[in-house]
Design an enzyme around this catalytic site. Structure first.
Site, PDB file in Angstrom:
ATOM      1  N   GLU A 242      24.135 -26.482 -27.164  1.00 13.06           N
ATOM      2  CA  GLU A 242      24.938 -27.609 -26.648  1.00 13.06           C
ATOM      3  C   GLU A 242      25.749 -27.047 -25.484  1.00 13.06           C
ATOM      4  OE1 GLU A 242      24.907 -30.707 -27.767  1.00 13.06           O
ATOM      5  OE2 GLU A 242      23.762 -30.464 -29.606  1.00 13.06           O
ATOM      6  N   CYS A 276      32.911 -31.508 -22.371  1.00 14.12           N
ATOM      7  CA  CYS A 276      31.571 -31.287 -21.823  1.00 14.12           C
ATOM      8  C   CYS A 276      31.016 -32.543 -21.158  1.00 14.12           C
ATOM      9  CB  CYS A 276      30.631 -30.785 -22.913  1.00 14.12           C
ATOM     10  SG  CYS A 276      30.712 -31.758 -24.395  1.00 14.12           S
TER      11      CYS A 276
HETATM   12  P1  NAP Z   1      31.813 -19.890 -23.359  1.00 15.94           P
HETATM   13  O1  NAP Z   1      32.596 -18.993 -22.499  1.00 15.94           O
HETATM   14  O2  NAP Z   1      30.366 -20.010 -23.133  1.00 15.94           O
HETATM   15  O3  NAP Z   1      32.102 -19.418 -24.871  1.00 15.94           O
HETATM   16  C1  NAP Z   1      31.584 -20.125 -25.979  1.00 15.94           C
HETATM   17  C2  NAP Z   1      31.452 -19.183 -27.158  1.00 15.94           C
HETATM   18  O4  NAP Z   1      30.409 -18.232 -26.889  1.00 15.94           O
HETATM   19  C3  NAP Z   1      32.695 -18.335 -27.432  1.00 15.94           C
HETATM   20  O5  NAP Z   1      32.831 -18.186 -28.825  1.00 15.94           O
HETATM   21  C4  NAP Z   1      32.362 -17.024 -26.756  1.00 15.94           C
HETATM   22  O6  NAP Z   1      33.108 -15.929 -27.262  1.00 15.94           O
HETATM   23  C5  NAP Z   1      30.883 -16.906 -27.098  1.00 15.94           C
HETATM   24  N1  NAP Z   1      30.091 -16.051 -26.225  1.00 15.94           N
HETATM   25  C6  NAP Z   1      30.262 -15.783 -24.914  1.00 15.94           C
HETATM   26  N2  NAP Z   1      29.281 -14.959 -24.460  1.00 15.94           N
HETATM   27  C7  NAP Z   1      28.471 -14.695 -25.527  1.00 15.94           C
HETATM   28  C8  NAP Z   1      27.288 -13.909 -25.711  1.00 15.94           C
HETATM   29  N3  NAP Z   1      26.729 -13.231 -24.710  1.00 15.94           N
HETATM   30  N4  NAP Z   1      26.726 -13.868 -26.936  1.00 15.94           N
HETATM   31  C9  NAP Z   1      27.256 -14.567 -27.966  1.00 15.94           C
HETATM   32  N5  NAP Z   1      28.391 -15.311 -27.851  1.00 15.94           N
HETATM   33  C10 NAP Z   1      28.979 -15.395 -26.644  1.00 15.94           C
HETATM   34  O7  NAP Z   1      32.401 -21.387 -23.317  1.00 15.94           O
HETATM   35  P2  NAP Z   1      33.914 -21.882 -23.368  1.00 15.94           P
HETATM   36  O8  NAP Z   1      34.576 -21.542 -22.078  1.00 15.94           O
HETATM   37  O9  NAP Z   1      34.561 -21.475 -24.642  1.00 15.94           O
HETATM   38  O10 NAP Z   1      33.688 -23.471 -23.461  1.00 15.94           O
HETATM   39  C11 NAP Z   1      33.408 -24.258 -22.354  1.00 15.94           C
HETATM   40  C12 NAP Z   1      31.935 -24.562 -22.219  1.00 15.94           C
HETATM   41  O11 NAP Z   1      31.447 -25.173 -23.405  1.00 15.94           O
HETATM   42  C13 NAP Z   1      31.664 -25.582 -21.124  1.00 15.94           C
HETATM   43  O12 NAP Z   1      30.538 -25.183 -20.389  1.00 15.94           O
HETATM   44  C14 NAP Z   1      31.408 -26.866 -21.869  1.00 15.94           C
HETATM   45  O13 NAP Z   1      30.634 -27.823 -21.188  1.00 15.94           O
HETATM   46  C15 NAP Z   1      30.705 -26.354 -23.077  1.00 15.94           C
HETATM   47  N6  NAP Z   1      30.755 -27.337 -24.161  1.00 15.94           N
HETATM   48  C16 NAP Z   1      29.620 -28.026 -24.472  1.00 15.94           C
HETATM   49  C17 NAP Z   1      29.663 -29.004 -25.464  1.00 15.94           C
HETATM   50  C18 NAP Z   1      28.435 -29.777 -25.851  1.00 15.94           C
HETATM   51  O14 NAP Z   1      28.439 -30.355 -26.926  1.00 15.94           O
HETATM   52  N7  NAP Z   1      27.405 -29.821 -25.037  1.00 15.94           N
HETATM   53  C19 NAP Z   1      30.862 -29.256 -26.137  1.00 15.94           C
HETATM   54  C20 NAP Z   1      31.997 -28.521 -25.791  1.00 15.94           C
HETATM   55  C21 NAP Z   1      31.930 -27.560 -24.797  1.00 15.94           C
HETATM   56  P3  NAP Z   1      34.482 -15.467 -26.520  1.00 15.94           P
HETATM   57  O15 NAP Z   1      35.394 -16.630 -26.573  1.00 15.94           O
HETATM   58  O16 NAP Z   1      34.914 -14.307 -27.319  1.00 15.94           O
HETATM   59  O17 NAP Z   1      34.074 -15.119 -25.112  1.00 15.94           O
END
Ligand code: NAP
Length: 471
Positions: A242, A276
């Site tokens: 997602e 998102c």
């Molecule tokens: P993010 O930086 O991608 O982090 C999301 C999660 O992934 C965090 O728990 C992060 O840990 C972990 N993570 C990062 N790199 C990883 C890797 N290489 N391997 C495994 N885990 C990893 O996203 P965010 O800034 O928290 O959230 C914003 C993003 O989420 C936006 O792009 C938004 O559109 C998207 N989103 C999508 C939806 C949907 O339903 N489509 C809903 C809500 C949000 P750390 O925090 O420790 O880095």
């Protein structure tokens, strides 16, 4: 970390600070990949227990957790506001939605069923075939910062409903409400080994978790960049992604621009644009562009921003200073490429003022990249075909909306827009938790919404029954 039903402190901690005033919201143990053997052993035991826990019992635990969440609504909402910076009214809504997601999961648990498969029968044979849905085993949930409670429930609820154990790795910026949720589940009678919450760096701990072969299913919500890295590392397992988007809304010629402006701005500035399906791009018929921009400007300049704990605040801080700087850089670059600034692009602490741009070129960052900030860009279109082309013109495809009084326009739009969901006469920001939710293109794959997520967290097992063995 929450493991074997107990909260455990570690030598190292993550200090969670309010993005609004930097006050300490709380601390959680910071784990690294050295915890993985214990986490996996626990989850394996949990998976064996859950597989044999009757479905009525799983549904009962989910219903109780839903009820307890409502009873503790204010406590959870205040912590959401502290750790995310979300305005308190929206935090209460998130708790209500999370409780509903758990209730929907409980309801869906009772509906897990298989199919009978017609099998060609030779003479004198009594053979039937059927398949049933069985749990995958261990589910890994990796969640983002912006809806830490409801998105955790979208993974924990279906995993429990389906009879799996689950490991949750929340975002490092917002792990506390997920830890609280884990404790609440244990208090509601969930077998202790069925749910582990483990906090730590995505790039280190997260990476080691996603590549572990004992994990049978990854349910990830977050950025495209992290999702792409996870898919490359995961190996052979089921995956739901997602991811982000550049949410678009088309506003047709005959619409009431005051109502359109209100809907668009409310949806573009909610949670400081960190949703998102936030409205990022607006395509309005060229005959009404100036009017829409003028109404949106009025709205944007009337937004009350400040302390997210204040009941009157409509717009709180972004998650971090880096996030503000990153958004400002992309706004500036878009302006340098020819976009006009209508209002905003000023920041105070971590609050970025509601920002509206117009006439951005097709390749400007504000059009092509996910902004994830309170920023909306308004561009014009001449006919629906062009509007559809523009909506489809980014690498993302989560949801799109159209405001129109013409049914044929709405249907053409719905047929031709490359998105997981199309919303007619509302913005792309519309979501209720029972919907099948998930994008196409770089917005991801697979669906959430408890009934749909359960399918993704189970396997179809085919059983062929031969009534009589013949020589
Ligand atoms: P993010 O930086 O991608 O982090 C999301 C999660 O992934 C965090 O728990 C992060 O840990 C972990 N993570 C990062 N790199 C990883 C890797 N290489 N391997 C495994 N885990 C990893 O996203 P965010 O800034 O928290 O959230 C914003 C993003 O989420 C936006 O792009 C938004 O559109 C998207 N989103 C999508 C939806 C949907 O339903 N489509 C809903 C809500 C949000 P750390 O925090 O420790 O880095």
């Amino acid at each position: 970390m929450l493991i074997h039903g107990e909260k455990r402190d570690g030598d190292r901690q993550i200090e969670v600070l309010s993005p609004y005033n930097g006050e300490l919201a709380g601390r959680v143990a910071k784990c690294d990949s050295s915890v993985i053997p214990e986490v996996m052993e626990t989850a394996e035991k949990g998976a064996r227990l859950m597989k044999n826990l009757p479905v009525e019992k799983r549904a009962e635990i989910l219903r109780l957790a839903s009820q307890k969440l409502i009873e503790q609504k204010e406590v959870f909402a205040e912590m959401l506001t502290k750790e995310v910076g979300k305005v308190i009214k929206d935090s209460r809504k998130e708790v209500e939605r999370a409780a509903n997601t758990l209730k929907l999961s409980a309801d869906a648990a009772g509906g897990i069923c298989g199919e009978v498969i017609p099998i060609e029968k030779a003479e004198n044979e009594t053979r039937i075939g059927f398949c049933k849905r069985v749990p995958v085993g261990i589910v890994l949930a990796v969640t983002p910062f912006n809806f830490p409670l409801n998105l955790a429930c979208h993974k924990i609820g279906p995993a429990i409903a389906a009879g799996n154990s689950i490991i949750v790795k929340p975002a490092s910026k917002t792990p506390i409400t997920t830890m609280m949720l884990g404790e609440l589940f244990i208090a509601c009678g969930l077998p202790a080994d069925a749910l582990t919450v483990v906090c730590g760096s995505g790039e280190e701990l997260g990476d080691a978790l996603v590549s572990d072969p004992q994990i049978r299913k990854i349910s990830f919500t977050g950025s495209y960049q992290a999702g792409d890295a996870i898919c490359r590392r995961a190996g052979i397992k089921k995956i739901t992604m997602e991811l982000g988007s550049t949410g678009a809304v088309v506003v047709s010629e005959k619409m009431d621009m005051k109502i359109a402006a209100r809907k668009i701005c409310a949806a573009g500035f909610a949670n400081a644009g960190q949703v998102c399906i936030s409205v990022q791009r607006v395509y309005v018929h060229k005959s009404r562009k100036e009017e829409l921009i003028s109404e949106m400007k009025k709205y944007a300049e009337s937004v009350v921003f400040g302390d997210p704990m204040d009941e009157n605040t409509q717009l709180g801080p972004m998650i971090s200073h880096d996030a503000v700087v990153n958004a400002a850089r992309r706004i500036e670059k878009s302006i340098a490429m020819g976009a006009k600034l209508i209002t905003g692009n000023v920041s105070e602490g971590n609050i970025l003022y509601p920002t509206i741009l117009a006439d951005a070129p097709f390749d400007a960052p504000v059009v092509q990249e996910e902004m994830f900030a309170p920023v909306i860009v308004v561009n014009e279109y001449e006919n629906l075909e062009e509007a559809i082309h523009l909506v489809n013109g980014t690498p993302y495809g989560l949801q799109a909306g159209i405001l129109t009084d013409r049914i044929e326009e709405a249907l053409l739009f719905a047929e031709n827009v490359e998105c997981g969901g199309v919303i007619i006469n509302d913005t792309c920001n519309y979501r209720v938790d029972q919907m099948p939710y998930g994008g196409v293109k770089n917005s991801g794959m697979g669906k959430e919404g408890p009934g749909y997520a359960i399918k993704e967290m189970t396997e179809l097992k085919m059983i062929v029954l031969n009534g009589k063995m013949q020589g």
